[in-house]
Design an enzyme around this catalytic site. Structure first.
Site, PDB file in Angstrom:
ATOM      1  N   ASP A 112       0.756  -1.300  -0.028  1.00  0.00           N
ATOM      2  CA  ASP A 112      -0.090   0.080  -0.118  1.00  0.00           C
ATOM      3  C   ASP A 112       0.985   1.185  -0.071  1.00  0.00           C
ATOM      4  O   ASP A 112       0.395   2.233  -0.690  1.00  0.00           O
ATOM      5  CB  ASP A 112      -1.062   0.109   1.237  1.00  0.00           C
ATOM      6  CG  ASP A 112      -2.099  -0.921   0.949  1.00  0.00           C
ATOM      7  OD1 ASP A 112      -2.032  -1.755   0.273  1.00  0.00           O
ATOM      8  OD2 ASP A 112      -3.351  -0.629   1.722  1.00  0.00           O
ATOM      9  N   SER A 166      -7.755   3.278   4.307  1.00  0.00           N
ATOM     10  CA  SER A 166      -6.935   2.443   5.087  1.00  0.00           C
ATOM     11  C   SER A 166      -7.320   1.637   6.170  1.00  0.00           C
ATOM     12  O   SER A 166      -8.051   2.164   7.058  1.00  0.00           O
ATOM     13  CB  SER A 166      -5.547   3.229   5.291  1.00  0.00           C
ATOM     14  OG  SER A 166      -4.716   2.436   6.083  1.00  0.00           O
TER      15      SER A 166
END
Length: 564
Positions: free
Chosen positions: A80, A469
Site C-alpha cells: 500500500d 486504509s
C-alpha cells in the site's frame, strides 16, 4: 497416492517435463512425489516482503524432508505504501485479483498438487485464500509476520504515525524537518505494518478460517515463533495431501462466520468485509458476509483494543496469546466443529490455547466494548451496504445528520479542506471511485487526515464509494457504499445541500430526499478520463459488485458465493 501431477510415463507432458527438471538438478526418482507450489509474493519494493526468500529456503528443506517436491512460484506483490503512487492507489485492490490469477496460471498450468502460500502484505492473504478456494488443491496459508517498529522499541513512531504525519504535512504544505528522522526509525525489520490494520487482521482471519496453523498470527517476523509456524505449516500440508483434505472442506459457511466473529472481536480492518466475501465467493460458499457483519456485530463483544483502535500494541496481542487465545475466549459464539489445516477441529485447537490475561485480551463477560467495532449500514443511500470502523471503546457520536458537500476525487476534497470550504456539521461525499468508477476503489485516507489536521475529524461525516486504509479510525467515516455511484447507486444522485442521516446504532444511512425528486434527477455521469488503456480497464470490465466481494467475473456471470 494418486496425484494429478503424475502424467503417464511415456506421454509428451511427462517426457518434456523430465527434460526441464533434470536440467534443474531434480532426480528423476523424485518426480513422482507430490509437487508443491511455494507461492512467494516477494520483491525489493517494500519491507513487507524482504524476508520471504529466506522463508522459501526453509520450506524447501522441510518439504523435501517430508517426501514432497517443492517449486517456488512468484506473483504480483503490492504494498500500500509503495504501489499506491500510480493512478490514485487503484493498483492496490486490483492487485488482489491479479495475484489470484497469477497463482491459477502457475499452479493449474503446471498441474501442481498443493500450495503453501507466504502471506505478507494486505492483499496477499485474501488473494491466497481466494486462489485456494478457486483451485481447491490442498493449501496452507503462512502468515509471515509483522515488522519491528520504532514505537515498540523506545522510538517515537511506527508506520501509522508516519502515515498520519506525512498526510498532514502534504495537506498544510508546512515542512516538518523532523519527519524524515522519524521515518528513518519507524520500521526496523522486514514484515507487515505493526498495528491491527489489514495485514495483521487478515493473518488472524486466515487462522480463524482454519487455513493457517493454530498460533501463527499475529507473529513477529523472523522470530522463533514464526519459524516454528513455518515448519508446522509444512507438516500440516503433507498431512493434507496424504488425507486429500482440500480448502473447500475447510472454507465453509461456518468457518467464514467464525472469521467474521473474530474480526469483530478484535476490531479488525474494515477491508476484511470485502475480502472475506471474496474468499467465500471463490470457494463456492453462499454466505452474505456483509449481513453477517451487520447482524453479528450487535452480538459480538470486543475483546481487545489494539492500535489504531486503542493503546495496546500488536506485540502485546501476540504476547497475550494472539488469535489462538481470542478464539478460545470467543468459542461459545463460534462453530467449534469446523475443520482446520492442523487436522483438528477449531474447538480442539482452542483447548490448547492459554486463556486471556484479562488486560490485553478479555473474556466475553468483561469486554472492552459491546458496541460493534465494524458497523455495516444499509438504507436508501446504500441499499446493499456500507461499512464504518469504530474506536474501542466507542465514545460516539453514533448519529449524524447534515447537508451534503459533493466531491469527485480525493484531491478535490483535500483542496476544499485547505480552503476552509468544509464546515462542522457537513457530510462530505467523495464519489465515483468505487470498484467500477475508480476503477478498483480510490483511497481517501488523505482526505480524512486532512480533516483531522483541521480539527474536523469528529465534526464532519465522510461518505464514499471508495475505501479507507485499515489504519484509519477517526470520526464517522462511511466507506465502500454500494451500489456505487458508477453502478447506478443513489450516491450518484446526491447534490450539494441534500440532507443525509447516519445512525450507527440502527445501522442505517439514508438520503433524505423525496423519491420522486431523485427519480427526476439526471443519472450520474463519471468525469472524463485521460489515461493510457491497460489492466485497470480490464478490471473495470469484469469486476463484480462489492456484494460479491469485488471478484472478477464476466458481467453476465451470476456468482454463487455472496450474491444478493
Amino acid at each position: 497416492m494418486e496425484l494429478r501431477s503424475n502424467f503417464p510415463a511415456h506421454s509428451a507432458h511427462a517426457i518434456t517435463r523430465r527434460a526441464q527438471w533434470v536440467s534443474l538438478g531434480i532426480d528423476p526418482a523424485d518426480m513422482q512425489r507430490p509437487k508443491v507450489a511455494i507461492v512467494n509474493t516477494s520483491n525489493d519494493l517494500a519491507a513487507c516482503f524482504a524476508h520471504l526468500d529466506d522463508v522459501v529456503g526453509v520450506l524447501k528443506e522441510e518439504l523435501r524432508g517430508l517426501g514432497m517436491l517443492p517449486f517456488e512460484i512468484r506473483t504480483t506483490a503490492p504494498s500500500d505504501f509503495i504501489t499506491n503512487a500510480g493512478r490514485g492507489g487503484r493498483y492496490i485492490l486490483s492487485a488482489r485479483d491479479l495475484i489470484t490469477n497469477d497463482v491459477e496460471a502457475m499452479v493449474e498450468g503446471a498441474q501442481l498438487d498443493a500450495m503453501i502460500c507466504l502471506s505478507s502484505c494486505d492483499k496477499t492473504t485474501p488473494a491466497h485464500l481466494m486462489a485456494a478456494g478457486r483451485l481447491n488443491v490442498p493449501t496452507v496459508i503462512v502468515p509471515c509476520g509483522y515488522q519491528r517498529s520504532g514505537l515498540a522499541e523506545g522510538g517515537e513512531a511506527d508506520v501509522e504515525e508516519i502515515f498520519l504525519k506525512a498526510a498532514q504535512q502534504a495537506m498544510t504544505g508546512e515542512v516538518d524537518e523532523s519527519l524524515n528522522a522519524l521515518a528513518d526509525g519507524a520500521i526496523r525489520s522486514p514484515g507487515v505494518c505493526s498495528g491491527l490494520a489489514t495485514a495483521n487482521s487478515m493473518h488472524m482471519a486466515a487462522e480463524a478460517l482454519g487455513m493457517a496453523v493454530t498460533g501463527s498470527a499475529p507473529v513477529r517476523a523472523l522470530s522463533e515463533r514464526m519459524w516454528d509456524s513455518v515448519r508446522r505449516s509444512a507438516r500440516a500440508l503433507a498431512d493434507l495431501v496424504e488425507r486429500d483434505v482440500r480448502p473447500r472442506d475447510i472454507i465453509t459457511a461456518g468457518s467464514v462466520t467464525n472469521a467474521v466473529r473474530t474480526m469483530l472481536a478484535v476490531g479488525g480492518s474494515i477491508n476484511t468485509v470485502k475480502h472475506l466475501q471474496a474468499v467465500a465467493a471463490e470457494s463456492g460458499v453462499d454466505v452474505d458476509v456483509w449481513e453477517a457483519y451487520r447482524v453479528l456485530g450487535r452480538e459480538t463483544p470486543t475483546l481487545c483494543s489494539i492500535r489504531p483502535n486503542g493503546a495496546d500494541l500488536i506485540e502485546d496481542l501476540e504476547d497475550a496469546g494472539g488469535a489462538a487465545t481470542i478464539l478460545r475466549e470467543l468459542l461459545p459464539l463460534l462453530d467449534g466443529a469446523q475443520r482446520t489445516v492442523d487436522g483438528r477441529t477449531l474447538a480442539e485447537n482452542t483447548a490448547a490455547a492459554r486463556p486471556g490475561d484479562g488486560a490485553v485480551i478479555r473474556d466475553l463477560d468483561h469486554p472492552f466494548s459491546t458496541d460493534p467495532s465494524i458497523v455495516v449500514l444499509r438504507g436508501s443511500l446504500a441499499e446493499t451496504g456500507a461499512v464504518v470502523k469504530r474506536p474501542i471503546p466507542d465514545p460516539g457520536p453514533h448519529r449524524f445528520r447534515g447537508p451534503a458537500k459533493v466531491f469527485h476525487s480525493r484531491e478535490e476534497g483535500v483542496a476544499a479542506v485547505v480552503e476552509n470550504k468544509i464546515q462542522a456539521g457537513d457530510v462530505a461525499i467523495i464519489r465515483g471511485i468505487g470498484v467500477v468508477g475508480g476503477p478498483a476503489m480510490g483511497m481517501i485516507s488523505a482526505f480524512i487526515f486532512a480533516l483531522d489536521g483541521r480539527g474536523l475529524a469528529s465534526e464532519v461525516a465522510v461518505v464514499t464509494d471508495g475505501q479507507m486504509s485499515g489504519l484509519v479510525n477517526h470520526g464517522i467515516g462511511v466507506g465502500e457504499v454500494s451500489p456505487e455511484a458508477a453502478g447506478g447507486g443513489a450516491l450518484g444522485l446526491v447534490e450539494d445541500g441534500d440532507l443525509i442521516e447516519i445512525d450507527l446504532q440502527e445501522g442505517r444511512i439514508d438520503l433524505l430526499v423525496d423519491p420522486d425528486e431523485l427519480a427526476a434527477r439526471p443519472p450520474y455521469t463519471p468525469p472524463e478520463e485521460d489515461e493510457t488503456p491497460g489492466y485497470l480497464d480490464q478490471y473495470r470490465a469484469t469486476v463484480q459488485p462489492l456484494a460479491c466481494g469485488a471478484i472478477l467475473r464476466p458481467r453476465a456471470d451470476v456468482t454463487s458465493g455472496g450474491a444478493r
